[in-house]
Design a protein around this motif. Structure first.
Motif, PDB file in Angstrom:
ATOM      1  N   SER A 229       0.938  -1.250   0.032  1.00 18.41           N
ATOM      2  CA  SER A 229       0.125  -0.129   0.224  1.00 18.41           C
ATOM      3  C   SER A 229       0.811   1.250  -0.054  1.00 18.41           C
ATOM      4  CB  SER A 229      -0.897  -0.080   1.201  1.00 18.41           C
ATOM      5  OG  SER A 229      -0.092   0.641   2.432  1.00 18.41           O
ATOM      6  N   GLU A 230       0.137   2.346  -0.349  1.00 15.47           N
ATOM      7  CA  GLU A 230       0.740   3.514  -0.403  1.00 15.47           C
ATOM      8  C   GLU A 230       0.899   3.890   1.319  1.00 15.47           C
ATOM      9  OE1 GLU A 230      -0.833   8.424  -1.054  1.00 15.47           O
ATOM     10  OE2 GLU A 230      -2.038   6.570  -1.557  1.00 15.47           O
ATOM     11  N   ILE A 231       2.058   4.761   1.583  1.00 15.68           N
ATOM     12  CA  ILE A 231       2.133   5.073   3.173  1.00 15.68           C
ATOM     13  C   ILE A 231       2.186   6.727   2.987  1.00 15.68           C
ATOM     14  CG2 ILE A 231       3.496   4.921   5.320  1.00 15.68           C
ATOM     15  CD1 ILE A 231       4.497   2.330   4.445  1.00 15.68           C
ATOM     16  N   LYS A 232       1.367   7.263   3.742  1.00 13.34           N
ATOM     17  CA  LYS A 232       1.163   8.639   3.807  1.00 13.34           C
ATOM     18  C   LYS A 232       2.188   9.119   5.220  1.00 13.34           C
ATOM     19  CE  LYS A 232      -3.055   8.812   1.580  1.00 13.34           C
ATOM     20  NZ  LYS A 232      -4.535   9.349   1.607  1.00 13.34           N
ATOM     21  N   HIS A 233       3.174   9.698   4.774  1.00 18.66           N
ATOM     22  CA  HIS A 233       4.175  10.144   6.054  1.00 18.66           C
ATOM     23  C   HIS A 233       3.763  11.584   6.438  1.00 18.66           C
ATOM     24  CE1 HIS A 233       6.724   6.773   6.394  1.00 18.66           C
ATOM     25  NE2 HIS A 233       6.757   6.625   5.096  1.00 18.66           N
ATOM     26  N   LYS A 234       3.660  11.794   7.537  1.00 16.10           N
ATOM     27  CA  LYS A 234       3.743  13.080   8.021  1.00 16.10           C
ATOM     28  C   LYS A 234       4.898  13.593   8.668  1.00 16.10           C
ATOM     29  CE  LYS A 234      -0.031  11.070   9.923  1.00 16.10           C
ATOM     30  NZ  LYS A 234      -0.288  10.421   8.917  1.00 16.10           N
ATOM     31  N   ILE A 235       5.737  14.350   7.958  1.00 15.25           N
ATOM     32  CA  ILE A 235       7.304  14.457   8.342  1.00 15.25           C
ATOM     33  C   ILE A 235       7.149  15.827   9.296  1.00 15.25           C
ATOM     34  CG2 ILE A 235       9.435  15.122   7.528  1.00 15.25           C
ATOM     35  CD1 ILE A 235       9.042  13.406   5.358  1.00 15.25           C
ATOM     36  N   LYS A 236       7.960  15.883  10.227  1.00 15.00           N
ATOM     37  CA  LYS A 236       8.297  16.871  11.209  1.00 15.00           C
ATOM     38  C   LYS A 236       9.640  17.018  11.175  1.00 15.00           C
ATOM     39  CE  LYS A 236       3.846  16.849  13.824  1.00 15.00           C
ATOM     40  NZ  LYS A 236       3.668  16.796  15.139  1.00 15.00           N
ATOM     41  N   GLY A 237      10.250  18.257  11.130  1.00 12.65           N
ATOM     42  CA  GLY A 237      11.756  18.449  11.279  1.00 12.65           C
ATOM     43  C   GLY A 237      11.840  20.002  11.386  1.00 12.65           C
ATOM     44  N   ASP A 238      13.141  20.478  10.854  1.00 12.20           N
ATOM     45  CA  ASP A 238      13.420  21.641  10.969  1.00 12.20           C
ATOM     46  C   ASP A 238      14.405  22.198   9.685  1.00 12.20           C
ATOM     47  OD1 ASP A 238      16.425  21.610  11.562  1.00 12.20           O
ATOM     48  OD2 ASP A 238      15.705  20.217  12.984  1.00 12.20           O
ATOM     49  N   MET A 239      14.398  23.619   9.656  1.00 11.63           N
ATOM     50  CA  MET A 239      15.184  24.122   8.685  1.00 11.63           C
ATOM     51  C   MET A 239      16.223  25.057   9.064  1.00 11.63           C
ATOM     52  SD  MET A 239      13.653  26.367   5.382  1.00 11.63           S
ATOM     53  CE  MET A 239      12.874  24.821   4.640  1.00 11.63           C
ATOM     54  N   ASN A 240      17.490  25.248   8.591  1.00 15.90           N
ATOM     55  CA  ASN A 240      18.466  26.294   9.107  1.00 15.90           C
ATOM     56  C   ASN A 240      19.033  26.820   7.664  1.00 15.90           C
ATOM     57  OD1 ASN A 240      21.364  24.708   8.327  1.00 15.90           O
ATOM     58  ND2 ASN A 240      19.811  23.311   9.340  1.00 15.90           N
ATOM     59  N   SER A 241      19.380  27.937   7.741  1.00 14.44           N
ATOM     60  CA  SER A 241      20.120  28.593   6.683  1.00 14.44           C
ATOM     61  C   SER A 241      20.985  29.413   7.133  1.00 14.44           C
ATOM     62  CB  SER A 241      18.927  29.518   6.006  1.00 14.44           C
ATOM     63  OG  SER A 241      18.448  30.394   6.551  1.00 14.44           O
ATOM     64  N   SER A 242      21.486  30.170   6.050  1.00 18.43           N
ATOM     65  CA  SER A 242      22.502  31.250   6.258  1.00 18.43           C
ATOM     66  C   SER A 242      22.121  32.599   6.173  1.00 18.43           C
ATOM     67  CB  SER A 242      23.969  31.072   5.134  1.00 18.43           C
ATOM     68  OG  SER A 242      23.197  31.310   3.510  1.00 18.43           O
ATOM     69  N   VAL A 243      20.676  32.643   6.074  1.00 10.49           N
ATOM     70  CA  VAL A 243      20.049  33.831   6.454  1.00 10.49           C
ATOM     71  C   VAL A 243      20.361  34.638   7.430  1.00 10.49           C
ATOM     72  CG1 VAL A 243      18.093  35.287   6.119  1.00 10.49           C
ATOM     73  CG2 VAL A 243      18.541  33.303   4.663  1.00 10.49           C
TER      74      VAL A 243
END
Length: 425
Positions: A229-243
Protein backbone atom coordinates in the motif's frame (compact mmCIF):
# COMPACT_ATOMS: atom_id res chain seq x y z
CA UNK A 1 2.86 42.99 0.16
CA UNK A 2 5.38 41.84 2.74
CA UNK A 3 3.53 38.55 3.28
CA UNK A 4 3.37 37.92 -0.48
CA UNK A 5 7.10 38.57 -0.74
CA UNK A 6 7.74 36.05 2.03
CA UNK A 7 5.66 33.40 0.21
CA UNK A 8 7.52 33.98 -3.05
CA UNK A 9 10.85 33.73 -1.27
CA UNK A 10 10.00 30.51 0.51
CA UNK A 11 8.63 28.94 -2.64
CA UNK A 12 11.92 29.78 -4.33
CA UNK A 13 13.85 28.05 -1.56
CA UNK A 14 11.65 24.99 -1.15
CA UNK A 15 10.62 24.15 -4.68
CA UNK A 16 13.98 22.47 -5.10
CA UNK A 17 13.20 20.01 -2.33
CA UNK A 18 10.98 17.81 -4.48
CA UNK A 19 13.04 14.65 -4.87
CA UNK A 20 12.45 12.91 -1.60
CA UNK A 21 10.56 9.97 -3.11
CA UNK A 22 10.72 10.34 -6.88
CA UNK A 23 11.44 7.15 -8.76
CA UNK A 24 13.85 5.69 -6.22
CA UNK A 25 12.17 2.48 -5.19
CA UNK A 26 14.77 -0.09 -4.09
CA UNK A 27 13.69 -3.49 -5.40
CA UNK A 28 16.88 -5.03 -4.04
CA UNK A 29 15.42 -7.10 -1.19
CA UNK A 30 16.61 -10.57 -2.28
CA UNK A 31 19.94 -11.66 -3.77
CA UNK A 32 18.27 -14.71 -5.33
CA UNK A 33 15.51 -12.68 -6.99
CA UNK A 34 18.03 -10.13 -8.25
CA UNK A 35 19.79 -12.82 -10.27
CA UNK A 36 16.60 -13.09 -12.36
CA UNK A 37 16.14 -9.27 -12.51
CA UNK A 38 13.13 -9.88 -10.19
CA UNK A 39 11.32 -11.84 -12.89
CA UNK A 40 8.81 -14.13 -11.18
CA UNK A 41 9.53 -12.57 -7.79
CA UNK A 42 5.85 -12.67 -6.77
CA UNK A 43 5.62 -16.37 -7.69
CA UNK A 44 9.15 -17.62 -6.97
CA UNK A 45 9.13 -18.12 -3.18
CA UNK A 46 12.56 -19.79 -3.30
CA UNK A 47 13.21 -18.56 0.24
CA UNK A 48 11.38 -16.34 2.72
CA UNK A 49 13.03 -13.11 1.44
CA UNK A 50 10.61 -13.35 -1.51
CA UNK A 51 7.83 -12.43 0.95
CA UNK A 52 8.69 -8.77 0.26
CA UNK A 53 7.16 -9.25 -3.20
CA UNK A 54 4.37 -11.65 -2.18
CA UNK A 55 3.61 -12.57 1.43
CA UNK A 56 1.50 -15.57 0.31
CA UNK A 57 4.67 -17.34 -0.83
CA UNK A 58 5.51 -18.03 2.82
CA UNK A 59 3.33 -21.16 2.63
CA UNK A 60 6.08 -22.79 0.56
CA UNK A 61 8.66 -22.24 3.33
CA UNK A 62 8.53 -25.18 5.72
CA UNK A 63 9.72 -25.12 9.33
CA UNK A 64 11.69 -22.14 10.62
CA UNK A 65 13.91 -20.15 8.27
CA UNK A 66 16.14 -17.08 8.50
CA UNK A 67 17.45 -15.21 5.48
CA UNK A 68 19.54 -12.09 5.38
CA UNK A 69 21.78 -10.14 3.10
CA UNK A 70 22.82 -6.78 1.75
CA UNK A 71 22.98 -5.02 -1.58
CA UNK A 72 25.71 -2.58 -2.61
CA UNK A 73 24.31 -0.07 -5.10
CA UNK A 74 27.00 1.81 -7.05
CA UNK A 75 25.40 4.37 -9.36
CA UNK A 76 27.22 6.64 -11.78
CA UNK A 77 25.68 9.91 -12.93
CA UNK A 78 27.48 12.74 -14.68
CA UNK A 79 26.10 16.14 -15.67
CA UNK A 80 27.75 17.57 -18.78
CA UNK A 81 27.18 20.72 -20.84
CA UNK A 82 26.00 22.49 -17.68
CA UNK A 83 24.86 26.01 -18.49
CA UNK A 84 23.10 28.93 -16.80
CA UNK A 85 20.85 30.14 -19.63
CA UNK A 86 20.16 33.65 -18.31
CA UNK A 87 23.84 34.60 -18.01
CA UNK A 88 25.31 32.25 -20.60
CA UNK A 89 27.68 31.03 -17.88
CA UNK A 90 29.13 27.59 -18.60
CA UNK A 91 29.29 25.58 -15.39
CA UNK A 92 31.73 22.85 -14.52
CA UNK A 93 30.66 19.29 -15.32
CA UNK A 94 29.33 17.48 -12.25
CA UNK A 95 30.94 14.10 -11.61
CA UNK A 96 29.68 11.35 -9.30
CA UNK A 97 26.36 13.08 -8.68
CA UNK A 98 24.66 9.97 -7.25
CA UNK A 99 26.45 8.30 -4.35
CA UNK A 100 26.80 4.61 -3.50
CA UNK A 101 24.78 3.04 -0.70
CA UNK A 102 24.18 -0.29 1.05
CA UNK A 103 20.66 -1.69 1.47
CA UNK A 104 20.37 -4.53 4.05
CA UNK A 105 17.45 -6.91 4.52
CA UNK A 106 16.37 -9.87 6.64
CA UNK A 107 13.37 -12.16 7.08
CA UNK A 108 12.61 -14.76 9.74
CA UNK A 109 9.64 -17.09 9.19
CA UNK A 110 7.99 -19.93 11.08
CA UNK A 111 5.48 -22.61 10.11
CA UNK A 112 2.85 -22.70 12.87
CA UNK A 113 0.96 -25.65 11.38
CA UNK A 114 0.02 -27.10 7.99
CA UNK A 115 -2.07 -24.01 7.19
CA UNK A 116 -0.59 -21.00 9.00
CA UNK A 117 2.82 -19.36 8.47
CA UNK A 118 4.15 -16.20 10.14
CA UNK A 119 7.19 -13.96 9.54
CA UNK A 120 8.95 -10.70 10.32
CA UNK A 121 10.90 -8.81 7.64
CA UNK A 122 13.12 -5.75 7.77
CA UNK A 123 14.37 -3.81 4.74
CA UNK A 124 14.87 -0.41 3.12
CA UNK A 125 12.44 -0.09 0.16
CA UNK A 126 13.16 3.56 -0.73
CA UNK A 127 16.38 5.56 -0.76
CA UNK A 128 18.65 7.93 -2.66
CA UNK A 129 21.76 10.07 -2.25
CA UNK A 130 22.60 12.82 -4.75
CA UNK A 131 25.23 15.47 -4.06
CA UNK A 132 26.74 18.30 -6.09
CA UNK A 133 29.54 20.74 -5.29
CA UNK A 134 28.38 23.61 -3.11
CA UNK A 135 29.05 26.21 -5.82
CA UNK A 136 27.68 24.39 -8.85
CA UNK A 137 25.57 26.43 -11.29
CA UNK A 138 22.31 24.60 -10.47
CA UNK A 139 22.59 25.01 -6.71
CA UNK A 140 19.24 26.84 -6.56
CA UNK A 141 17.59 23.60 -7.73
CA UNK A 142 19.36 21.25 -5.35
CA UNK A 143 22.77 20.41 -3.88
CA UNK A 144 22.31 17.46 -1.51
CA UNK A 145 19.37 15.04 -1.43
CA UNK A 146 19.56 12.20 1.08
CA UNK A 147 16.58 9.93 1.73
CA UNK A 148 16.66 6.83 3.93
CA UNK A 149 13.86 4.45 4.93
CA UNK A 150 13.56 1.44 7.20
CA UNK A 151 10.51 -0.83 7.08
CA UNK A 152 9.58 -3.65 9.45
CA UNK A 153 6.73 -5.92 8.38
CA UNK A 154 5.11 -8.57 10.59
CA UNK A 155 3.14 -10.84 8.27
CA UNK A 156 1.13 -14.04 8.05
CA UNK A 157 0.16 -16.41 5.23
CA UNK A 158 -2.59 -19.01 5.11
CA UNK A 159 -2.91 -22.04 2.84
CA UNK A 160 -6.62 -21.83 2.00
CA UNK A 161 -6.60 -24.88 -0.30
CA UNK A 162 -4.00 -27.22 -1.76
CA UNK A 163 -3.57 -24.73 -4.62
CA UNK A 164 -4.44 -21.30 -3.17
CA UNK A 165 -2.49 -19.34 -0.54
CA UNK A 166 -3.21 -15.85 0.76
CA UNK A 167 -1.33 -13.50 3.07
CA UNK A 168 -1.17 -10.06 4.66
CA UNK A 169 1.30 -7.88 6.54
CA UNK A 170 1.59 -4.57 8.40
CA UNK A 171 4.23 -2.15 7.10
CA UNK A 172 5.86 -0.05 9.82
CA UNK A 173 7.95 2.49 7.92
CA UNK A 174 10.41 5.10 9.16
CA UNK A 175 11.60 7.80 6.75
CA UNK A 176 14.37 10.38 7.17
CA UNK A 177 15.26 13.11 4.68
CA UNK A 178 18.01 15.73 4.41
CA UNK A 179 17.96 18.28 1.57
CA UNK A 180 20.14 21.31 0.88
CA UNK A 181 20.35 23.99 -1.79
CA UNK A 182 21.31 27.61 -2.37
CA UNK A 183 18.73 30.26 -3.31
CA UNK A 184 17.97 33.82 -4.36
CA UNK A 185 15.53 35.64 -2.06
CA UNK A 186 13.52 38.53 -3.57
CA UNK A 187 13.76 41.93 -1.88
CA UNK A 188 11.16 44.68 -1.60
CA UNK A 189 13.16 46.77 -4.07
CA UNK A 190 12.73 44.11 -6.76
CA UNK A 191 16.22 42.68 -6.51
CA UNK A 192 17.54 39.41 -5.09
CA UNK A 193 19.66 38.49 -2.11
CA UNK A 194 21.78 35.35 -2.51
CA UNK A 195 21.49 32.64 0.15
CA UNK A 196 24.41 30.24 0.13
CA UNK A 197 22.89 27.53 2.28
CA UNK A 198 19.39 26.26 3.07
CA UNK A 199 18.91 22.82 4.65
CA UNK A 200 15.76 20.92 5.60
CA UNK A 201 15.77 17.82 7.83
CA UNK A 202 12.83 15.74 8.97
CA UNK A 203 11.57 12.27 9.80
CA UNK A 204 8.36 10.32 10.37
CA UNK A 205 7.04 6.90 11.39
CA UNK A 206 3.84 5.76 9.69
CA UNK A 207 1.99 2.60 8.64
CA UNK A 208 0.76 0.73 5.59
CA UNK A 209 -0.18 -2.82 4.66
CA UNK A 210 0.78 -5.66 2.35
CA UNK A 211 -1.45 -8.25 0.63
CA UNK A 212 -0.67 -11.27 -1.51
CA UNK A 213 -2.05 -14.39 -3.15
CA UNK A 214 -0.48 -17.37 -4.90
CA UNK A 215 -2.12 -20.07 -7.00
CA UNK A 216 -0.32 -23.30 -7.91
CA UNK A 217 -1.82 -24.82 -11.05
CA UNK A 218 0.58 -27.77 -10.82
CA UNK A 219 3.72 -28.51 -8.77
CA UNK A 220 5.67 -26.99 -11.70
CA UNK A 221 3.58 -23.88 -12.44
CA UNK A 222 2.40 -21.10 -10.15
CA UNK A 223 1.32 -17.48 -10.36
CA UNK A 224 1.39 -14.76 -7.73
CA UNK A 225 0.05 -11.28 -7.11
CA UNK A 226 1.36 -8.89 -4.47
CA UNK A 227 0.28 -5.44 -3.31
CA UNK A 228 2.08 -2.99 -1.04
CA UNK A 229 0.00 0.00 0.00
CA UNK A 230 0.79 3.68 -0.20
CA UNK A 231 2.12 5.10 3.07
CA UNK A 232 1.24 8.70 3.92
CA UNK A 233 4.09 10.17 5.93
CA UNK A 234 3.63 13.26 8.09
CA UNK A 235 7.19 14.53 8.38
CA UNK A 236 8.28 16.92 11.10
CA UNK A 237 11.68 18.56 11.24
CA UNK A 238 13.53 21.82 11.03
CA UNK A 239 15.15 24.16 8.55
CA UNK A 240 18.35 26.14 8.91
CA UNK A 241 19.98 28.63 6.58
CA UNK A 242 22.72 31.21 6.20
CA UNK A 243 20.14 34.04 6.28
CA UNK A 244 21.25 36.55 8.84
CA UNK A 245 19.18 37.49 11.91
CA UNK A 246 18.84 41.03 10.51
CA UNK A 247 16.85 39.73 7.50
CA UNK A 248 13.44 39.21 9.04
CA UNK A 249 11.05 37.48 8.58
CA UNK A 250 13.21 35.26 6.35
CA UNK A 251 15.57 34.41 9.18
CA UNK A 252 12.76 33.12 11.41
CA UNK A 253 11.04 31.15 8.65
CA UNK A 254 14.23 29.61 7.26
CA UNK A 255 15.61 28.74 10.69
CA UNK A 256 12.69 27.09 12.41
CA UNK A 257 10.45 24.07 12.71
CA UNK A 258 8.61 22.81 9.62
CA UNK A 259 6.31 19.95 8.61
CA UNK A 260 5.63 18.28 5.28
CA UNK A 261 3.64 15.42 3.79
CA UNK A 262 5.31 12.69 1.76
CA UNK A 263 3.61 9.67 0.21
CA UNK A 264 5.60 6.56 -0.66
CA UNK A 265 3.71 4.87 -3.50
CA UNK A 266 1.55 1.79 -3.69
CA UNK A 267 2.92 -1.11 -5.77
CA UNK A 268 1.07 -3.91 -7.57
CA UNK A 269 3.09 -6.91 -8.82
CA UNK A 270 2.14 -10.00 -10.81
CA UNK A 271 4.45 -12.89 -11.64
CA UNK A 272 4.56 -16.39 -13.09
CA UNK A 273 7.02 -19.22 -12.47
CA UNK A 274 7.31 -22.49 -14.44
CA UNK A 275 9.68 -25.46 -14.13
CA UNK A 276 10.31 -26.81 -17.62
CA UNK A 277 12.11 -29.79 -16.12
CA UNK A 278 14.13 -30.65 -13.01
CA UNK A 279 16.96 -28.33 -14.05
CA UNK A 280 15.46 -25.47 -16.07
CA UNK A 281 12.87 -22.86 -14.98
CA UNK A 282 11.49 -19.73 -16.63
CA UNK A 283 9.69 -16.79 -15.07
CA UNK A 284 8.23 -13.34 -15.82
CA UNK A 285 7.11 -10.29 -13.82
CA UNK A 286 5.07 -7.12 -14.20
CA UNK A 287 4.94 -4.33 -11.63
CA UNK A 288 2.99 -1.08 -11.52
CA UNK A 289 4.30 1.61 -9.13
CA UNK A 290 1.73 4.33 -8.40
CA UNK A 291 4.02 7.36 -8.17
CA UNK A 292 1.18 9.67 -9.23
CA UNK A 293 -0.21 9.41 -5.68
CA UNK A 294 2.48 11.91 -4.70
CA UNK A 295 0.66 14.97 -6.04
CA UNK A 296 2.31 17.78 -4.12
CA UNK A 297 5.05 18.48 -1.63
CA UNK A 298 3.69 21.00 0.87
CA UNK A 299 5.79 22.70 3.55
CA UNK A 300 4.08 24.21 6.58
CA UNK A 301 5.73 26.38 9.21
CA UNK A 302 5.57 25.33 12.85
CA UNK A 303 7.45 28.40 14.07
CA UNK A 304 5.92 30.97 16.43
CA UNK A 305 3.49 33.39 14.84
CA UNK A 306 3.85 31.61 11.48
CA UNK A 307 2.72 28.23 12.81
CA UNK A 308 0.24 26.56 10.44
CA UNK A 309 1.14 28.80 7.52
CA UNK A 310 1.60 27.00 4.20
CA UNK A 311 4.94 28.28 2.99
CA UNK A 312 5.37 26.23 -0.16
CA UNK A 313 3.37 23.90 -2.43
CA UNK A 314 5.13 22.01 -5.19
CA UNK A 315 3.25 20.22 -7.97
CA UNK A 316 5.25 17.07 -8.69
CA UNK A 317 3.79 15.83 -11.99
CA UNK A 318 5.14 12.31 -11.47
CA UNK A 319 3.53 9.43 -13.33
CA UNK A 320 2.75 5.80 -12.56
CA UNK A 321 5.46 3.50 -13.90
CA UNK A 322 5.73 0.01 -15.37
CA UNK A 323 8.41 -2.63 -14.77
CA UNK A 324 8.71 -5.73 -16.99
CA UNK A 325 11.11 -8.63 -16.44
CA UNK A 326 11.84 -12.09 -17.84
CA UNK A 327 14.29 -14.61 -16.42
CA UNK A 328 15.53 -18.16 -16.31
CA UNK A 329 17.28 -20.42 -13.79
CA UNK A 330 19.35 -23.53 -14.50
CA UNK A 331 20.64 -26.12 -12.04
CA UNK A 332 24.29 -26.70 -12.99
CA UNK A 333 24.46 -29.61 -10.55
CA UNK A 334 22.97 -30.57 -7.19
CA UNK A 335 24.57 -27.58 -5.47
CA UNK A 336 24.95 -24.75 -7.99
CA UNK A 337 22.15 -22.75 -9.67
CA UNK A 338 22.70 -20.18 -12.42
CA UNK A 339 20.21 -17.30 -12.77
CA UNK A 340 19.76 -14.81 -15.62
CA UNK A 341 17.33 -11.90 -16.05
CA UNK A 342 16.44 -8.96 -18.27
CA UNK A 343 14.14 -6.08 -17.32
CA UNK A 344 12.82 -2.73 -18.55
CA UNK A 345 12.15 -0.07 -15.91
CA UNK A 346 10.22 3.12 -16.66
CA UNK A 347 11.15 6.44 -15.05
CA UNK A 348 8.64 8.26 -12.85
CA UNK A 349 9.89 11.62 -14.11
CA UNK A 350 8.89 12.99 -17.49
CA UNK A 351 11.46 14.98 -19.46
CA UNK A 352 9.80 18.33 -18.79
CA UNK A 353 9.79 17.78 -15.01
CA UNK A 354 13.28 16.40 -14.44
CA UNK A 355 15.29 18.15 -11.69
CA UNK A 356 18.96 17.95 -10.68
CA UNK A 357 17.91 16.02 -7.59
CA UNK A 358 16.48 13.25 -9.80
CA UNK A 359 18.54 12.79 -12.98
CA UNK A 360 16.28 9.84 -13.71
CA UNK A 361 15.38 8.14 -17.00
CA UNK A 362 14.10 4.85 -18.40
CA UNK A 363 16.54 1.98 -17.95
CA UNK A 364 17.33 -1.62 -18.90
CA UNK A 365 18.48 -4.21 -16.35
CA UNK A 366 20.94 -7.03 -17.14
CA UNK A 367 21.20 -9.50 -14.25
CA UNK A 368 23.12 -12.67 -13.42
CA UNK A 369 23.21 -14.68 -10.20
CA UNK A 370 24.53 -17.81 -8.58
CA UNK A 371 22.99 -19.94 -5.85
CA UNK A 372 24.99 -22.44 -3.82
CA UNK A 373 23.47 -25.08 -1.55
CA UNK A 374 26.11 -25.84 1.08
CA UNK A 375 23.96 -28.45 2.83
CA UNK A 376 20.30 -29.12 3.63
CA UNK A 377 20.24 -26.23 6.12
CA UNK A 378 22.50 -23.54 4.64
CA UNK A 379 22.56 -21.92 1.21
CA UNK A 380 24.07 -18.78 -0.32
CA UNK A 381 23.03 -16.46 -3.15
CA UNK A 382 24.88 -13.74 -5.05
CA UNK A 383 23.64 -11.42 -7.77
CA UNK A 384 25.04 -8.78 -10.09
CA UNK A 385 23.04 -6.29 -12.15
CA UNK A 386 24.15 -3.67 -14.64
CA UNK A 387 21.53 -1.00 -15.25
CA UNK A 388 21.93 1.04 -18.42
CA UNK A 389 19.91 4.25 -18.23
CA UNK A 390 18.89 6.35 -21.19
CA UNK A 391 20.62 9.73 -21.53
CA UNK A 392 18.65 12.47 -19.78
CA UNK A 393 18.35 16.17 -20.62
CA UNK A 394 17.64 18.72 -17.90
CA UNK A 395 15.93 22.07 -18.52
CA UNK A 396 14.78 23.72 -15.29
CA UNK A 397 12.48 26.24 -17.00
CA UNK A 398 9.71 23.61 -16.69
CA UNK A 399 10.07 22.91 -12.96
CA UNK A 400 8.46 26.08 -11.61
CA UNK A 401 11.57 26.83 -9.54
CA UNK A 402 12.34 30.56 -9.35
CA UNK A 403 16.08 29.90 -9.28
CA UNK A 404 18.45 30.22 -12.22
CA UNK A 405 17.43 28.62 -15.52
CA UNK A 406 19.90 25.74 -15.95
CA UNK A 407 20.35 23.11 -18.65
CA UNK A 408 22.52 19.98 -18.59
CA UNK A 409 22.90 16.54 -20.13
CA UNK A 410 23.10 13.48 -17.87
CA UNK A 411 24.55 10.04 -18.50
CA UNK A 412 23.54 7.44 -15.90
CA UNK A 413 24.31 3.82 -15.09
CA UNK A 414 24.19 1.60 -12.00
CA UNK A 415 26.08 -1.48 -10.85
CA UNK A 416 24.37 -3.56 -8.18
CA UNK A 417 26.08 -6.29 -6.14
CA UNK A 418 24.14 -8.44 -3.69
CA UNK A 419 24.87 -11.30 -1.34
CA UNK A 420 22.51 -13.28 0.87
CA UNK A 421 22.23 -16.48 2.83
CA UNK A 422 19.41 -18.70 4.03
CA UNK A 423 19.43 -20.99 7.08
CA UNK A 424 16.78 -23.59 7.87
CA UNK A 425 16.50 -24.49 11.56
Amino acid sequence: MKKSLVLVALSTVLLSSTAMAAGFHLREQSAAAQGNAYAGATAGAENNAYAYYNVAGLTRIKGTQFSGGATYIAPKAEAKNVRSVATGERGADAQNVVHAAVSPYFTISHQVNDKLFIALAGNSPFGMITKYDQDWVGGDHGITSDLKTATFTPMAAYKATDKLSVGAGLQIQYVWAHLTNSSMLPTQSGGYTPVNHVAADGDALDFGYQLGAMYEFTPATRVGIGYRSEIKHKIKGDMNSSVSAQDEPYHTLLNGDISAKLNTPAMLSMGIYHDINERLAIMAEYQRVFWSSFHDLVYVSREGAYSGMEISRVHEHWRDTNFYAIGTSYMLDEQWKLRLGLAYDQSAVRVQHRTPRIPDSDRIWYSVGLGYKYNDNLSFDAGFTYIAAHDAHLDTRYTGNKGRHVTADYSNSVKVFSFGFTYNF
